[in-house]
Scaffold this motif. Sequence first.
Motif, mmCIF file in Angstrom:
data_model
loop_
_atom_site.group_PDB
_atom_site.id
_atom_site.type_symbol
_atom_site.label_atom_id
_atom_site.label_comp_id
_atom_site.label_asym_id
_atom_site.label_seq_id
_atom_site.Cartn_x
_atom_site.Cartn_y
_atom_site.Cartn_z
ATOM 1 N N GLU A 35 0.810 -1.224 0.000
ATOM 2 C CA GLU A 35 0.000 0.000 0.000
ATOM 3 C C GLU A 35 0.844 1.275 0.000
ATOM 4 O OE1 GLU A 35 -2.458 -0.614 3.408
ATOM 5 O OE2 GLU A 35 -3.798 -2.004 2.365
ATOM 6 N N GLY A 36 2.139 1.149 0.320
ATOM 7 C CA GLY A 36 2.985 2.342 0.388
ATOM 8 C C GLY A 36 3.540 2.725 -0.975
ATOM 9 N N SER A 37 4.515 3.634 -0.958
ATOM 10 C CA SER A 37 5.123 4.077 -2.217
ATOM 11 C C SER A 37 6.103 3.012 -2.724
ATOM 12 C CB SER A 37 5.859 5.393 -1.995
ATOM 13 O OG SER A 37 6.979 5.158 -1.160
ATOM 14 N N THR A 38 6.438 3.102 -4.016
ATOM 15 C CA THR A 38 7.373 2.138 -4.612
ATOM 16 C C THR A 38 8.735 2.212 -3.913
ATOM 17 O OG1 THR A 38 6.244 2.460 -6.695
ATOM 18 C CG2 THR A 38 8.371 1.380 -6.812
ATOM 19 N N SER A 39 9.177 3.435 -3.626
ATOM 20 C CA SER A 39 10.496 3.575 -2.976
ATOM 21 C C SER A 39 10.480 2.996 -1.558
ATOM 22 C CB SER A 39 10.938 5.035 -2.951
ATOM 23 O OG SER A 39 10.015 5.793 -2.200
ATOM 24 N N ASP A 40 9.338 3.083 -0.883
ATOM 25 C CA ASP A 40 9.246 2.495 0.464
ATOM 26 C C ASP A 40 9.293 0.973 0.413
ATOM 27 O OD1 ASP A 40 9.192 4.848 1.756
ATOM 28 O OD2 ASP A 40 7.038 4.889 2.149
#
Lengths: 108, 263
Positions: free
Chosen positions: B32-37
């Motif tokens: 659910e988070g960002s791609t970088s996360d």
Amino acid sequence: MSFLQSFFGTTKKTAEMTTAIDLVTSTAGLASNPRAIDGTLDKVRAITARLKPGDALSATDEAGLFAAYLDIEQYLMTNDPIRTFSKQELRARINPDLLAKLNTYEKQ
Amino acid sequence: MKTVTKVAWLFVGLGLVGAALSLLVPVPASWEGSTSDFRGPFANSILYATLYVGAAVLFLMGLNAYKAKLRIAYSTIAASIVMAALGVGHFTVLNLFGLLDTAWVLSGGIMLPFLLSGGLAYIGMRSMARQVGVQSVLARFWVVLPLVAAGMFLSNFLPHTSFDSKELYFDLTNMIITFDIILYLICAVLALRARQHMGAHYAPAMAWLTVGFFGTTLLTLTTLMSALLLGPDFGNYVQEAVVLLGGILYLKAGEAFALTKEL
């Protein structure tokens, strides 16, 4: 990367032992429990404490240091708690002239 | 370049290649988070896990010059390092791939490597310290066990942020982290005492082992602080950086120990 290059692989090149004092101090540094050879090192300290800067070792002092070395060598070959050293590896870094003197002392 | 140094570099290289290859793994649909996360922690987990395993390999490479008891002590420390990597690494991967609801996690199995890591580190370090004649109350089980138990109990009273999930699991997790903090710190002190006690030949190896254990103490302390400040979902970049630093320090400790084999 230069940080990592100096971080890994930084080992002092082990110098050749050229004097009887080098011989005893370097070899004593191999003991994993130096307290066990404290008695021998006390004799070494008694000799080195008498020396003034630049003084050469007398024959008696050198013989005392060789005796101390042989005690430490024996300890490292038989009694060190974590490692057993061989005579060859302990003597590999001794300067040939010093080694000849040590061998002569040992045979006496 | 000496063989052990080449091996240290090999593991740095393998870790970097593995981290780079991890960028090819598609982000799971459950994320659910960002791609970088996702990519940052995943790549880092591969990098540091490789470094920790490399450290264990280097410790084992140095062992054949030593007597059986020390070999067992150092193998135990190496196993502890692998457990630390396994613990942090598999937690990260399970979290990233949405597997925190599995039976392994819910039954508490996820904390097992952390428990083993702290316990094995202490058993190995204590044995090593005693073999070389280090005299310390910290090498006595009857001192350390009550100390650890008291620390674990008191960790329940640490103030923390409010959250929705069950407090019991959170408290248990913090107790296990506290267990590790205390034992790693004791290991660091014992390694420092060994550094002061042993001959000059062993000084660099013991100094780096001390630094490695202090690094791991810092890592576990950061984890506890993150948990208290952020709640159960406490993964963050500070923790990622500290765990990577721990891997580098242990790798150096492993290299320094392997080099003691040579005179």
